[in-house]
Design a protein around this motif. Sequence first.
Motif, mmCIF file in Angstrom:
data_model
loop_
_atom_site.group_PDB
_atom_site.id
_atom_site.type_symbol
_atom_site.label_atom_id
_atom_site.label_comp_id
_atom_site.label_asym_id
_atom_site.label_seq_id
_atom_site.Cartn_x
_atom_site.Cartn_y
_atom_site.Cartn_z
ATOM 1 N N VAL A 58 0.842 -1.201 0.000
ATOM 2 C CA VAL A 58 0.000 0.000 0.000
ATOM 3 C C VAL A 58 0.879 1.254 0.000
ATOM 4 O O VAL A 58 1.744 1.440 0.858
ATOM 5 N N GLY A 59 0.653 2.090 -0.988
ATOM 6 C CA GLY A 59 1.422 3.310 -1.135
ATOM 7 C C GLY A 59 2.649 3.176 -2.006
ATOM 8 O O GLY A 59 3.300 4.183 -2.325
ATOM 9 N N ALA A 60 2.975 1.946 -2.407
ATOM 10 C CA ALA A 60 4.166 1.728 -3.220
ATOM 11 C C ALA A 60 3.980 2.292 -4.620
ATOM 12 O O ALA A 60 2.911 2.146 -5.233
ATOM 13 N N ALA A 61 5.003 2.924 -5.126
ATOM 14 C CA ALA A 61 4.989 3.438 -6.488
ATOM 15 C C ALA A 61 5.662 2.434 -7.415
ATOM 16 O O ALA A 61 6.728 1.895 -7.096
ATOM 17 N N LEU A 62 5.027 2.154 -8.544
ATOM 18 C CA LEU A 62 5.631 1.288 -9.543
ATOM 19 C C LEU A 62 6.576 2.119 -10.417
ATOM 20 O O LEU A 62 6.451 3.346 -10.460
#
Length: 292
Positions: free
Chosen positions: A9-13
Motif C-alpha cells: 500500500v502506497g508503493a509506487a511502480l
Amino acid sequence: MPIDTSVAVGAALPDRTFSWTESDVLLYHLGIGAGSREGDNLSAQALRYTLDDANLQVLPSFGVVVPTFHETNPPALDLPGCDIDLQMVLHGSQEIQVHRPIPTSGSATLKVTITDVWDKGKAAVIVQEGKAFSPDGEHLWTVRSSIFVRNEGGWGGDRGPSTKVELPERTPDAEASYTVTPQQAMLYRLCGDRNPLHADPEFAAGAGFPAPILHGLCSYGIVLREVTDAVLGGDAAKVGGFSARFAGVVFPGDTIKVSAWHEDGRVVISAVIADGERAGTPVLADCVLTPA
C-alpha cells in the motif's frame, strides 16, 4: 503471507513511458469489434474508429491499454509486496477519466501507485491508480483498476468499500448487442495482453474454465463503444469517463446485450449475456459512463 500490505500500500511502480500511432488506435478499435457490422465499411460513424483519415477518433478506453500495447510477454504482475500466481488473478474493476480527448498518436508517461489492498475473505483485491502525462507535463488521463486474487484473502484486513450502481426500473433509453467473434480474444491479445488465459485451452482449464475466456478489458471496450454509438452519436470526445466492475466471464460466440439509461447527469449501463444457458448473467456491473 504472499501479500505484504505494509509494503504494497502506497508503493509506487516504476514510471512507464510509451508511444502510440494511428495504427495502434485502429488495431485497438478492431479488437473491440469496431467495423464488424454489415455496412460499417460505408458508415461515416463507424469509419471514425477504423479509417486513418482526419476524422479518426480515439475511444477513451484505449488509454487503459496503450501503456502496454506493444508488449508480447504475458503480464508479470511484479508488484511490490505481492507474490501472487497469475492463474489466480482476475481483473476486478476498471475506470478511466480523460482530461482531454486522447490524440491519435503521441507519447506519455504513466505514474502508478498501489493505493489499497482489501481482504475479501477468500480473495484479496489490489487497487492501483495511474496518471498519464504528456512530455510537456499535461495530465492526459487517470486510470484506476483492481485485480481480484483468489485464495489470498483471510488475514483479517479491511474489506474495503462497496459501491453499487442501481439501475432504473424503467425502459432503457438505448439498447444494443454485440456477438463476440470466434477470433476476438486472439485479435485483442495483439493489443498488449498475452495472458494465456485468453488463448491457451490447457492454461484456461488449469484456471477452472472450460475454454479460454475473453479479456475483461475487451468486454469493457466493447460495451463502451456500443454505448458511445447508442447514446452519444458515436462521438468519443463526449466521453469523460467510464467505470465498471467485471462481474462475469465472456466466451467467443457469446452475445453481449447492453442497456443504457440517462440518470442524474450520467449514463448507467447494464451489460449481460443475451441468450443461451447463461442468458441474463452479468458481464459488467456498476457500469457508468460520465459525459465530458
